[in-house]
Design an enzyme around this catalytic site. Sequence first.
Site, PDB file in Angstrom:
ATOM      1  N   ASP A  21      17.092  29.863 -43.380  1.00 45.90           N
ATOM      2  CA  ASP A  21      16.976  29.846 -41.931  1.00 45.90           C
ATOM      3  C   ASP A  21      17.154  28.433 -41.378  1.00 45.90           C
ATOM      4  O   ASP A  21      16.747  27.451 -42.010  1.00 45.90           O
ATOM      5  CB  ASP A  21      15.592  30.378 -41.543  1.00 45.90           C
ATOM      6  CG  ASP A  21      15.501  30.732 -40.072  1.00 45.90           C
ATOM      7  OD1 ASP A  21      16.550  30.920 -39.434  1.00 45.90           O
ATOM      8  OD2 ASP A  21      14.370  30.822 -39.556  1.00 45.90           O
ATOM      9  N   GLY A  22      17.751  28.344 -40.194  1.00 40.65           N
ATOM     10  CA  GLY A  22      17.801  27.062 -39.490  1.00 40.65           C
ATOM     11  C   GLY A  22      19.166  26.438 -39.342  1.00 40.65           C
ATOM     12  O   GLY A  22      19.276  25.318 -38.833  1.00 40.65           O
ATOM     13  N   GLY A  24      21.633  27.123 -37.267  1.00 43.93           N
ATOM     14  CA  GLY A  24      21.984  26.913 -35.874  1.00 43.93           C
ATOM     15  C   GLY A  24      21.219  25.763 -35.245  1.00 43.93           C
ATOM     16  O   GLY A  24      21.795  24.927 -34.518  1.00 43.93           O
ATOM     17  N   TRP A  26      19.844  23.267 -36.835  1.00 45.70           N
ATOM     18  CA  TRP A  26      20.302  22.035 -37.489  1.00 45.70           C
ATOM     19  C   TRP A  26      21.541  21.494 -36.775  1.00 45.70           C
ATOM     20  O   TRP A  26      21.646  20.290 -36.519  1.00 45.70           O
ATOM     21  CB  TRP A  26      20.608  22.343 -38.953  1.00 45.70           C
ATOM     22  CG  TRP A  26      21.023  21.174 -39.793  1.00 45.70           C
ATOM     23  CD1 TRP A  26      20.211  20.328 -40.503  1.00 45.70           C
ATOM     24  CD2 TRP A  26      22.372  20.735 -40.041  1.00 45.70           C
ATOM     25  NE1 TRP A  26      20.955  19.385 -41.164  1.00 45.70           N
ATOM     26  CE2 TRP A  26      22.284  19.608 -40.904  1.00 45.70           C
ATOM     27  CE3 TRP A  26      23.621  21.172 -39.625  1.00 45.70           C
ATOM     28  CZ2 TRP A  26      23.420  18.928 -41.352  1.00 45.70           C
ATOM     29  CZ3 TRP A  26      24.753  20.494 -40.067  1.00 45.70           C
ATOM     30  CH2 TRP A  26      24.639  19.383 -40.920  1.00 45.70           C
ATOM     31  N   SER A  66      21.698  39.629 -42.085  1.00 44.87           N
ATOM     32  CA  SER A  66      20.821  40.784 -41.888  1.00 44.87           C
ATOM     33  C   SER A  66      21.482  41.834 -41.003  1.00 44.87           C
ATOM     34  O   SER A  66      22.488  41.566 -40.323  1.00 44.87           O
ATOM     35  CB  SER A  66      19.499  40.338 -41.241  1.00 44.87           C
ATOM     36  OG  SER A  66      19.706  39.995 -39.878  1.00 44.87           O
ATOM     37  N   THR A  67      20.900  43.028 -40.975  1.00 43.53           N
ATOM     38  CA  THR A  67      21.403  44.070 -40.084  1.00 43.53           C
ATOM     39  C   THR A  67      21.273  43.622 -38.626  1.00 43.53           C
ATOM     40  O   THR A  67      22.101  43.971 -37.784  1.00 43.53           O
ATOM     41  CB  THR A  67      20.632  45.380 -40.294  1.00 43.53           C
ATOM     42  OG1 THR A  67      19.214  45.117 -40.237  1.00 43.53           O
ATOM     43  CG2 THR A  67      20.961  46.009 -41.635  1.00 43.53           C
ATOM     44  N   ASN A  69      21.643  40.595 -37.570  1.00 44.31           N
ATOM     45  CA  ASN A  69      22.610  39.537 -37.266  1.00 44.31           C
ATOM     46  C   ASN A  69      23.881  40.069 -36.611  1.00 44.31           C
ATOM     47  O   ASN A  69      24.630  39.292 -35.982  1.00 44.31           O
ATOM     48  CB  ASN A  69      22.991  38.767 -38.531  1.00 44.31           C
ATOM     49  CG  ASN A  69      21.904  37.844 -39.027  1.00 44.31           C
ATOM     50  OD1 ASN A  69      21.828  37.522 -40.209  1.00 44.31           O
ATOM     51  ND2 ASN A  69      21.024  37.395 -38.123  1.00 44.31           N
ATOM     52  N   GLU A 208       4.584  35.340 -54.135  1.00 47.05           N
ATOM     53  CA  GLU A 208       3.984  34.149 -53.534  1.00 47.05           C
ATOM     54  C   GLU A 208       4.920  33.674 -52.428  1.00 47.05           C
ATOM     55  O   GLU A 208       6.127  33.566 -52.635  1.00 47.05           O
ATOM     56  CB  GLU A 208       3.814  33.046 -54.582  1.00 47.05           C
ATOM     57  CG  GLU A 208       2.877  33.425 -55.730  1.00 47.05           C
ATOM     58  CD  GLU A 208       1.448  33.687 -55.275  1.00 47.05           C
ATOM     59  OE1 GLU A 208       0.987  32.994 -54.326  1.00 47.05           O
ATOM     60  OE2 GLU A 208       0.790  34.579 -55.847  1.00 47.05           O
TER      61      GLU A 208
END
Length: 246
Positions: A21-22, A24, A26, A66-67, A69, A208
């Site tokens: 993630d991130g 965009g 960035w 992902s779906t 997206n 975890e």
Amino acid sequence: MNNLADINADKLPRHIAIIMDGNGRWAKQRGKLRVFGHENGVEAVRRTVESCARLNIGYLTLYAFSTENWNRPKREVQTLMRILVSSLRKELKTFDRNNIKLNAIGNIDSLPKKAIDELNEVILKTSKNTGMTLTLALSYGSREELKSAIQAISLKVKNNIISPDNIDEAIINTHLYTHDMPDVDLLIRTSGEHRISNFLLWQIAYAELYFIDVFWPDFTEQHLVDAIINYQNRERRFGKTSEQLN
């Protein structure tokens, strides 16, 4: 600072999953279009894949698309598909050099034909590799996966192939996209977000969780090492007490 030598080879997570993630944000920080972030995110993928292969991680699953997206701007979706195709072509040598077997999960048929063809070709060409299995979650949504599994099991119940009384976790597992993979041991999410976003909900039941305030293009081997060592320092009880484990 932790390094590869600090990792306990006897306590490695068998299956690592990452929500990348991130990209965009960035790019936005740098005054660039979102596509710039996605393109640089490919480098982080390469670093992470090769590091996991060197560490002898058995399974690495990356949440690539992902779906949800599909709801992004059309141009961004087209760009992501273009990056997917070009990356698969470029990384084939990387996969073979590191003995990596490529896999994909999700509603693959919803991808553009060019992406499907390229994906299937690389999966076929790496099918004999015996090292780490790299799985790309593409057009993937866990709720859709669970819905499909329930529908398939229901049909078998209707046709007297399965008795409702015999439905257990093992039968559910065999109807998931990940039927030939172990459950996730370590789930990493970058960018500072603390949510699962419809990713492997069944498979992370005992994983975890590790959240890091770094955008995906900046994710390095050092961050991966830190995540694994953090995982190794946790006590995984699976419902038992510490005394029982000892």
